[in-house]
Design an enzyme around this catalytic site. Structure first.
Site, PDB file in Angstrom:
ATOM      1  N   SER A  40       0.788  -1.236   0.000  1.00 24.30           N
ATOM      2  CA  SER A  40       0.000   0.000   0.000  1.00 24.30           C
ATOM      3  C   SER A  40       0.819   1.284   0.000  1.00 24.30           C
ATOM      4  O   SER A  40       0.437   2.264  -0.649  1.00 24.30           O
ATOM      5  CB  SER A  40      -0.963   0.006   1.182  1.00 24.30           C
ATOM      6  N   ASP A 243      -3.426   6.359  11.220  1.00 24.15           N
ATOM      7  CA  ASP A 243      -3.451   4.909  11.428  1.00 24.15           C
ATOM      8  C   ASP A 243      -2.073   4.349  11.779  1.00 24.15           C
ATOM      9  O   ASP A 243      -1.940   3.171  12.117  1.00 24.15           O
ATOM     10  CB  ASP A 243      -4.020   4.183  10.211  1.00 24.15           C
ATOM     11  N   HIS A 246       0.175   3.963   7.186  1.00 19.57           N
ATOM     12  CA  HIS A 246       0.359   4.548   5.865  1.00 19.57           C
ATOM     13  C   HIS A 246       1.016   5.928   5.937  1.00 19.57           C
ATOM     14  O   HIS A 246       0.697   6.720   6.822  1.00 19.57           O
ATOM     15  CB  HIS A 246      -0.987   4.661   5.144  1.00 19.57           C
TER      16      HIS A 246
END
Length: 266
Positions: A40, A243, A246
């Site tokens: 990601s 979070d 990321h």
């Protein structure tokens, strides 16, 4: 203007309309190719909140006619954010690819055309990228398509490097973490062999985040790959989203600049 002259002008206008001049014509210019793969944070989650991208594109990520993207249909188009769109199963936002390419063009005058080949898929483990898997085959297929000779002068597109940022998913358990280094080495060796690029430069990213128990195990494997022509830039300390997994948009831009410096100084 005579009737004949008017006819000539009309024919020229019709030709231009039906044959637009662009960098994605049937014979695009030779490109410096960069493969972008991993999970990601390479796909790009900058500006993504609750699976929705905010559509904010900073100047460092601006479009440039000399930066092209190989789209999911294996066609070259002028690159724009989100670079990884259509490749990943999750929504993507700002990643390091566009900041990397823009930084190269800024720091290397007359570098030419850059071809970015996004191949990242969120949430993947290193075992998902081993030879014979769907992701590995996708990466090889896209790399080979990018190298295809489409130039009038007969010259080939050149893969300059693989930019690799992956490993957060492998911090989740002890077995995967301690197997990571060997699997990463095998992945690089297999890719170089299948692309017939034994000296392919690999610039990988040491993790900025992950499950704390095995984060350092993965980081040490990345920082000490023990393979020739593999460089590592460290993402630790770059700005993260709330979070804590990321990279933020600012973090992705900073990473793109780190990757550009690593390539230039290779």
């Amino acid at each position: 203007m005579t009737p004949f002259s008017i006819l000539v002008v009309l024919l020229m206008v019709l030709f231009i309309i039906n044959n637009p001049i662009s960098s994605t014509s049937a014979y695009p210019q030779t490109k410096h190719i960069f493969l972008l793969a991993g999970q990601s944070n390479m796909a790009g989650f900058g500006g993504v909140v609750n699976d929705t991208w905010d559509h904010v594109v900073p100047p460092e990520c601006r479009r440039n006619p000399n930066i092209l993207r190989l789209n999911p249909k294996l066609k070259w188009k002028v690159a724009k954010e989100p670079l990884n769109e259509g490749v990943d199963r999750w929504p993507n936002g700002i990643g390091p690819g566009m900041p990397f390419a823009n930084a190269l063009l800024q720091k290397i005058p007359n570098y030419g055309t850059i071809g970015l080949v996004p191949c990242s898929v969120s949430g993947t483990k290193i075992i998902d990228w081993q030879k014979g898997t769907d992701l590995y085959d996708m990466l090889v297929t896209r790399a080979q398509a990018a190298m295809k000779n489409e130039n009038r002068n007969g010259s080939n597109n050149t893969i300059e490097a693989l930019l690799w940022y992956q490993g957060e998913s492998d911090t989740k358990n002890q077995t995967g973490a301690y197997a990571y280094k060997g699997r990463l080495q095998q992945f690089i060796l297999d890719l170089r062999s299948d692309l017939n690029l034994p000296d392919l430069l690999v610039i990988q990213v040491a993790l900025a985040s992950g499950i704390i128990d095995y984060l350092e195990v993965i980081r040490q494997a990345q920082l000490h790959t023990d393979l020739p022509n593999v460089k590592c830039v460290d993402a630790m300390g770059l700005q993260l989203q709330p979070d804590n997994i990321h990279l933020s948009t600012c973090g992705e831009i900073a990473l793109g600049n780190l990757l550009a410096d690593a390539f230039i100084n290779n």
